[in-house]
Design an enzyme around this catalytic site. Structure first.
Site, PDB file in Angstrom:
ATOM      1  N   LYS A  66     140.720  23.513 -50.912  1.00  0.00           N
ATOM      2  CA  LYS A  66     140.383  22.212 -51.494  1.00  0.00           C
ATOM      3  C   LYS A  66     141.029  22.092 -52.874  1.00  0.00           C
ATOM      4  O   LYS A  66     141.111  23.093 -53.614  1.00  0.00           O
ATOM      5  CB  LYS A  66     138.851  22.130 -51.604  1.00  0.00           C
ATOM      6  CG  LYS A  66     138.279  20.767 -51.960  1.00  0.00           C
ATOM      7  CD  LYS A  66     136.759  20.826 -51.859  1.00  0.00           C
ATOM      8  CE  LYS A  66     136.077  19.507 -52.184  1.00  0.00           C
ATOM      9  NZ  LYS A  66     134.608  19.594 -51.994  1.00  0.00           N
ATOM     10  N   SER A  98     129.061  19.190 -48.885  1.00  0.00           N
ATOM     11  CA  SER A  98     130.487  18.889 -48.723  1.00  0.00           C
ATOM     12  C   SER A  98     131.303  19.863 -47.902  1.00  0.00           C
ATOM     13  O   SER A  98     132.437  19.561 -47.569  1.00  0.00           O
ATOM     14  CB  SER A  98     131.146  18.741 -50.087  1.00  0.00           C
ATOM     15  OG  SER A  98     130.865  17.472 -50.582  1.00  0.00           O
ATOM     16  N   SER A 100     132.667  16.001 -49.111  1.00  0.00           N
ATOM     17  CA  SER A 100     133.914  15.731 -49.794  1.00  0.00           C
ATOM     18  C   SER A 100     135.066  16.634 -49.368  1.00  0.00           C
ATOM     19  O   SER A 100     136.213  16.310 -49.632  1.00  0.00           O
ATOM     20  CB  SER A 100     133.714  15.843 -51.298  1.00  0.00           C
ATOM     21  OG  SER A 100     133.327  17.155 -51.659  1.00  0.00           O
TER      22      SER A 100
HETATM   23  N1  GLN Z   1     127.988  13.855 -50.476  1.00  0.00           N
HETATM   24  C1  GLN Z   1     127.391  14.497 -51.614  1.00  0.00           C
HETATM   25  C2  GLN Z   1     127.774  13.776 -52.866  1.00  0.00           C
HETATM   26  O1  GLN Z   1     128.475  12.806 -52.767  1.00  0.00           O
HETATM   27  C3  GLN Z   1     127.763  15.945 -51.650  1.00  0.00           C
HETATM   28  C4  GLN Z   1     129.021  16.231 -52.338  1.00  0.00           C
HETATM   29  C5  GLN Z   1     129.350  17.667 -52.405  1.00  0.00           C
HETATM   30  O2  GLN Z   1     128.709  18.513 -51.782  1.00  0.00           O
HETATM   31  N2  GLN Z   1     130.346  17.961 -53.216  1.00  0.00           N
HETATM   32  O3  GLN Z   1     127.381  14.127 -53.950  1.00  0.00           O
END
Ligand code: GLN
Length: 516
Positions: A89, A188, A164
């Site tokens: 990532k 994410s 994400s």
């Molecule tokens: N979907 C969650 C958010 O938008 C989790 C994001 C993540 O785990 N980085 O904060």
């Protein structure tokens, strides 16, 4: 490739364990393996869009692969990920390479050092072949908050890959690479893995060093592996986990992976079993909040777990319905503090033109951050402001603590807890962009593990009856029970037959390559 032995692209469809063992014995070279991955990435990326700056790491990847082969030729033994192509990532620092978090504010920034996770990938002899797309600063559940590009779900190009870490999940689901790294602050790693039909694991908080991971919400962030099977995810996890003097929150407890035999041969050894495990079903899961096909599969997954010998027990975590609200207060509060460093002076983008320092900060941040990041900085700053701190942040932390205690008491009755990973299958691109609350509700089952520091694994469990899209279950364990979670996931996976299903987007690729 002077040594080409006629390896076909199907080499990439082997497990990470099988690839590494062939590279270690010299049956194939790391250089051949990496060339195959680069060719497949070049072929599939126009359709998937999983990687930022595709091609950027090609030369570095070929050089690392040659160095690995040269060491083998000199008789040195190679690491557990020998020659395995990996995507990471774009919030993990790779020395000398751009690091953008898919944000304009980091345009032009080059990371000056390797994250610990990256250094450990190299030490295990993995080869990093790409940096993946993500929601800007890891804020989102669909990759649509990326300031750079859309990632498409390899099962259906009109659908999101999740977020994400959607680029990492899509790259694995499409068969570009066997392994990828994501980060998980509220789901994410697990949610995009679920939506793309692959495995995603968030280890216990403190298992993998966060040094060199761009901070979103430091008390919740963990790096996690994405793979096509649990033993492969476990192998990657074991290569990265363990103490690091550069991250004070990283634990010194010894690392227990899936166990040698299962991790080494891609799961062909006698699989772990669910026999005798007590698995908790949360009373608070409200089936009316699940999409129909998720609800239907959920019931059949529970039946399958008990058919595999697990004893299902009803347990309660009464604060569960508050998880999303609590998560968004804590995550945004920490994000507002962590993102204060992007001031137009120290990192990346700086607006042109004169003006005061304050003006420079204001304009650089206004132009550099996208709308979701701004929304969160504002919410987090508000929640932390004097007069509101106790009402929002203090209260949210109190509920998170209560939730940890409730999980602890649940784990005195059961070994693991099971939930669906996501309340819906992959949604259509654009469907939730205008509705941040609908997007936030994607995280209902994933955020508790972050709030309580628990290990949590998403494993594919079927295809939706009407959509034909992947569905997944999530297994949670007590803190530091990473091994038990992985073992149960591996057992479910081999019993369910869901192991290593290929996305149809990648099947087109297989037809064309076998025709040639
Ligand atoms: N979907 C969650 C958010 O938008 C989790 C994001 C993540 O785990 N980085 O904060």
């Amino acid at each position: 490739m002077g040594e080409a032995r006629g390896q076909g692209p199907e080499l990439l469809d082997l497990t990470a364990q099988e690839i590494a063992s062939r590279v270690r014995t010299g049956e194939v070279t790391a250089a051949e393996t990496v060339d195959l991955a680069l060719a497949r990435i070049a072929e599939l990326e126009p359709r998937v869009g999983a990687l930022l700056r595709p091609g950027q790491l090609d030369d570095a990847a070929r050089r690392s692969a040659e160095a690995i082969d040269a060491r083998r030729e000199r008789g040195e033994s190679l690491g557990p990920l020998a020659g395995v192509p990996v995507v990471v990532k774009d919030n993990l620092s790779i020395e000398g390479q751009p690091l953008t978090c898919a944000s304009r504010i980091l345009d032009g920034y080059v990371a000056p050092y390797d994250a610990t996770a990256i250094a450990r990938l190299r030490a295990a002899d993995a080869v990093i072949v790409g940096q993946s797309n993500m929601d800007e600063f890891a804020m989102g559940s669909s990759c649509e908050n990326s300031a750079v590009q859309q990632t498409r779900n390899p099962w259906d190009p009109e659908r999101v890959a999740g977020g994400s870490s959607g680029g990492s999940a899509a790259a694995v689901a499409a068969g570009e690479v066997p392994l990828a790294l994501g980060s998980d602050t509220g789901g994410s790693v697990r949610q995009p893995a679920a939506l793309c039909g692959v495995v995603g694991f968030k280890p216990s908080y403190g298992r993998i060093s966060r040094y060199g991971l761009v901070a979103f919400a430091s008390s919740l962030d963990q790096i996690g592996p994405i793979a096509r099977s649990v033993p492969e995810a476990a192998l990657l996890y074991e290569s990265l986990a363990g103490s690091d003097p550069r991250d004070a929150t990283c634990s010194e407890r010894p690392v227990e992976g899936l166990g040698e035999s299962a991790a080494d041969d891609g799961g062909r050894a006698a699989p772990p079993t669910l026999e005798g495990l007590r698995i908790g079903r949360l009373r608070e899961i409200d089936s009316s909040g699940l999409e129909d096909e998720v609800a239907a599969q959920w019931q059949s997954t529970l039946r399958q777990l008990s058919a595999c010998g697990a004893e299902l027990v009803d347990v309660s975590v009464p604060s569960l319905p508050a998880a999303v609200a609590v998560y968004y207060v804590i995550a945004n509060s920490e994000a507002s503090a962590n993102l204060a460093r992007y001031d137009g002076v120290r990192y990346g983008r700086r607006v042109a033109g004169g003006g005061s320092l304050r003006e420079l900060n204001r304009r650089s941040r206004s132009e550099g951050f996208g709308p979701e990041v701004k929304r969160r900085i504002m919410l987090g700053t508000f929640a932390l402001s004097s007069g509101y701190y106790d009402a929002y942040y203090g209260r949210a932390v109190g509920v998170a603590r209560a939730m940890s205690e409730q999980f602890e008491s649940a784990f005195s009755q059961v070994d693991l807890v099971v939930t669906p990973t996501s309340p819906s299958v992959a949604f259509r691109l654009g469907e939730r962009v205008e509705d941040p609350l609908a997007m936030y509700l994607s995280d209902v089952f994933t955020t508790p593990a972050n709030l309580c520091g628990l290990p949590a694994l998403s494993v594919p469990c079927g295809l939706g009856g009407s959509s034909g899209l992947p569905l997944a279950l999530q297994l949670l364990g007590p803190r530091w029970a990473d091994r038990e979670v992985l073992r149960a996931g591996a057992a479910f996976e081999s019993a369910s037959g869901w192991n290593r299903r290929v996305a149809p987007g990648a099947a087109a690729r297989e037809e064309s390559s076998s025709a040639s």
